[in-house]
Design a protein around this motif. Sequence first.
Motif, PDB file in Angstrom:
ATOM      1  N   UNK A  70       6.123 -32.343-108.503  1.00 20.16           N
ATOM      2  CA  UNK A  70       6.375 -32.772-110.002  1.00 20.16           C
ATOM      3  C   UNK A  70       7.303 -31.838-110.314  1.00 20.16           C
ATOM      4  N   UNK A  71       8.301 -31.186-109.267  1.00 23.34           N
ATOM      5  CA  UNK A  71       9.483 -29.728-110.502  1.00 23.34           C
ATOM      6  C   UNK A  71      10.900 -31.053-109.662  1.00 23.34           C
ATOM      7  N   UNK A  72      10.241 -31.153-108.330  1.00 25.12           N
ATOM      8  CA  UNK A  72      11.319 -31.894-108.040  1.00 25.12           C
ATOM      9  C   UNK A  72      12.286 -33.529-109.214  1.00 25.12           C
ATOM     10  N   UNK A  73      10.538 -33.784-109.912  1.00 25.63           N
ATOM     11  CA  UNK A  73      10.975 -34.945-110.218  1.00 25.63           C
ATOM     12  C   UNK A  73      11.460 -34.533-111.905  1.00 25.63           C
ATOM     13  N   UNK A  74      11.532 -33.419-112.119  1.00 24.96           N
ATOM     14  CA  UNK A  74      11.769 -32.651-113.489  1.00 24.96           C
ATOM     15  C   UNK A  74      13.366 -32.421-112.653  1.00 24.96           C
ATOM     16  N   UNK A  75      13.492 -31.783-112.075  1.00 29.03           N
ATOM     17  CA  UNK A  75      15.341 -32.038-111.948  1.00 29.03           C
ATOM     18  C   UNK A  75      16.044 -32.861-112.426  1.00 29.03           C
ATOM     19  N   UNK A  76      17.559 -32.596-112.669  1.00 33.58           N
ATOM     20  CA  UNK A  76      18.396 -33.156-113.070  1.00 33.58           C
ATOM     21  C   UNK A  76      19.534 -33.334-111.925  1.00 33.58           C
ATOM     22  N   UNK A 111      -2.179 -28.203-101.026  1.00 34.80           N
ATOM     23  CA  UNK A 111      -2.521 -29.840-102.254  1.00 34.80           C
ATOM     24  C   UNK A 111      -1.210 -29.450-103.311  1.00 34.80           C
ATOM     25  N   UNK A 112      -3.059 -28.667-104.295  1.00 29.76           N
ATOM     26  CA  UNK A 112      -1.862 -28.486-105.688  1.00 29.76           C
ATOM     27  C   UNK A 112      -0.541 -27.853-105.061  1.00 29.76           C
ATOM     28  N   UNK A 113      -0.279 -26.949-104.587  1.00 28.51           N
ATOM     29  CA  UNK A 113       0.819 -26.239-104.654  1.00 28.51           C
ATOM     30  C   UNK A 113       1.891 -27.874-104.217  1.00 28.51           C
ATOM     31  N   UNK A 114       1.848 -28.312-103.277  1.00 28.49           N
ATOM     32  CA  UNK A 114       2.607 -30.023-103.169  1.00 28.49           C
ATOM     33  C   UNK A 114       2.651 -30.890-103.824  1.00 28.49           C
TER      34      UNK A 114
END
Length: 271
Positions: free
Chosen positions: A74-80, A66-69
């Motif tokens: 969050x990393x996908x949200x920060x990607x432009x 769950x923590x990994x997902x």
Amino acid sequence: MPEPRVNNAIRAKEVRVVAPDGSQVGVKKLEEALWLADQLGLDLVEVAPEARPPVCRMMDYGKYKYEQSVKQRESRKKQTRTVIKEVRLRPRIGDHDFDIVRRRAEQFLSEGDKVKVTVRFRGRENERPELGHRLVERLMEDLEELAIVEQSARKDGRTMTMVMAPTRKALDIAAAAKEEFDERRAAARDEARGIVEVEEIPEVVDEVTGPADDAEAAVEAELAPVLEMVDVEAAPADDAELPRDSKATVEIESAEASDEAKENAEEGEGD
């Protein structure tokens, strides 16, 4: 990334066990390592299968997944998302058309997108590449506050291309425009909901709580002709037939009256 082996899926006979806090427990047989993890209410997860012996860590595997997902989201949200828009020019383009292309490129940059500038040559224009260089330099000068050159102009066959990337100022403008757009959309949605609530409630109240007297009067007015017809049809006629019992009573009374009249007549003759 493949899923790691967990608990009974681990194939090695001996494993190097790591505690939940990261401390080394040592090399243990698989059965003993599984027993230790079970006593702590944790899973035994193979984190380094290529090591000899493989390294396994005791952890709550469900919580770990769950923590990994969450981290991946969050990393996908920060990607432009990089988008490249294209504008096209001709070496002998007019000032009015050039202004249109410049405004279009300015809009793309203000939205946070990269811009690819393409100059197309025709006929003898291909022999004068300086016209294309002069044109892209002019465009770059007009957009120097919003763009930086990511790929300098270069000629390939009958086309010359240059790529511009948005500056920090352009990215800030794009972020502010997006925020303003989201606020307007939310305000419009709230306003639409408020209009629907205000318009619907009075209509329901009027239908449910309307005056009952008016409704009853309207019903009586509609039924009045029908009731009159029923009264007329229900009234008995003068020559209507009487019931059988009533007929018998009348006949008996008539017979008695005739007998009495006969007796009176006979008595009169005797006298």
